[in-house]
Design an enzyme around this catalytic site. Structure first.
Site, short mmCIF file in Angstrom:
data_model
loop_
_atom_site.label_atom_id
_atom_site.label_comp_id
_atom_site.label_asym_id
_atom_site.label_seq_id
_atom_site.Cartn_x
_atom_site.Cartn_y
_atom_site.Cartn_z
CE LYS A 79 37.23 38.84 71.27
NZ LYS A 79 38.46 39.45 70.82
CD GLN A 91 40.25 38.95 67.65
OE1 GLN A 91 39.19 39.33 68.12
NE2 GLN A 91 41.13 38.25 68.34
CG ASP A 125 40.45 44.39 73.31
OD1 ASP A 125 39.82 43.52 73.95
OD2 ASP A 125 40.75 44.28 72.11
#
Ligand code: NDP
Length: 283
Positions: A52, A96, A119
């Site tokens: 990422k 994460q 997200d």
């Protein structure tokens, strides 16, 4: 033989478009910044976070890393998220997942400001998707829509069968296909006659998390197959939820693993970060 839907190529196109846009935003004095929080040092999470950050660097997005010890408390983590929520220089916040078992994942997701939830996991963004309002959409299903559209595959009016009903893949996938005017069926572990239901599909999204689960008995001629699964076989090679060799002989198009859905997830995360910055311009 089926057309291979090239997620690597399509994700590169998207990243190039975003790079150009980020450049333009910079000229307007708008920067884009993603804060990435990792708890502990799980090797897989470290690889995902690294990928990422690499994508951010390529596109011109600033990424700020926060690496917290495995034993961090819920309060400390929520405190950091609160600080980042209040920090106007941060556009997107990503924790994460999965986090260690002693932490409350649901509470963590809810703590992220919906406007920074790149997200797309916050209940407010999930709700927005289901009532057709603007919000961040979970990256994997959003990437699948891009794969289909950019491959010239029409969704409208098609029989779409999604196998899997998780909050991050199956459910948002179904909502997005519905938004695109597909006729959507969602299957799960209690679905009866699964192969029969799947054979109805013009577009089949396989997201059960079981290596090579779908063989040629699950498809018909002309089906477009999207393989979301990703597994490392005993031979060390990656494979998906679909038995590509068997299925490719029948269907019209299929995503490979690797190089199909996987690269799209990161591209759409980058898109969500840029979207957060775009909103700064319009506010
Ligand atoms: P989950 O384990 O959260 O969900 C799996 C779903 O599959 C559940 O809804 C489950 O049903 C259903 N299922 C399990 N077994 C069967 C069965 N025998 N028949 C029918 N349905 C079944 O997985 P995720 O949605 O998170 O992920 C799915 C796959 O996609 C995984 O391989 C994951 O690694 C991969 N993935 C890949 C990404 C990428 O970027 N390429 C991103 C995210 C995920 P029930 O609800 O009834 O239990």
């Amino acid at each position: 033989m089926a057309l291979l839907i090239d997620g690597k190529k399509i994700s590169s196109e998207i990243k190039e478009e975003l790079k150009t846009e980020v450049g333009r935003l910079k000229e307007e004095g708008i920067s884009v910044c993603l804060a990435v929080i990792q708890v502990g040092d799980d090797p897989a999470s470290t690889v995902y976070v690294g990928n990422k950050k690499k994508a951010c660097a390529y596109i011109g997005i600033e990424s700020r890393s926060y690496r917290l010890p495995e034993e961090v408390s819920q309060e400390e983590l929520l405190g950091l998220i609160g600080d980042l929520n209040r920090d106007d220089s941060v556009d997107g916040i990503l924790v994460q997942l999965p986090v260690p078992a002693h932490l409350n994942e649901k509470e963590i997701i809810r703590a992220i400001a919906p406007g920074k939830d790149v997200d797309g996991f916050h209940p407010e963004n999930v709700g927005a998707l289901s009532i057709g309002e603007e919000g961040f959409v979970s990256c994997t299903p959003a990437g699948i829509i891009q794969l289909l559209k950019r491959s010239g595959i029409t969704i409208e009016g098609k029989e779409c069968v999604v196998v899997g009903r998780s909050n991050i893949v199956g459910k948002p996938m179904a909502m997005l296909l519905l938004k695109e005017n597909g006729t959507v069926t969602v299957c799960h572990s209690r679905t009866r006659n699964l192969s029969q239901v799947c054979r109805r599909a013009d577009i089949l999204v396989a997201a059960v998390g079981k290596p090579r689960f779908f063989d040629d008995s699950y498809v018909k001629e002309g089906t477009v197959v999207i393989d979301v699964g990703i597994h490392r076989g005993e031979d060390g090679k990656l494979c998906g939820d679909v038995d590509t060799e068997k299925v490719s002989r029948i269907v019209s198009a299929i995503t490979p693993v690797p190089g199909g859905v996987g690269p799209m997830t990161i591209a759409m995360l980058m898109n969500n970060c840029v979207e957060a910055a775009r909103r700064k311009r319009s506010s």
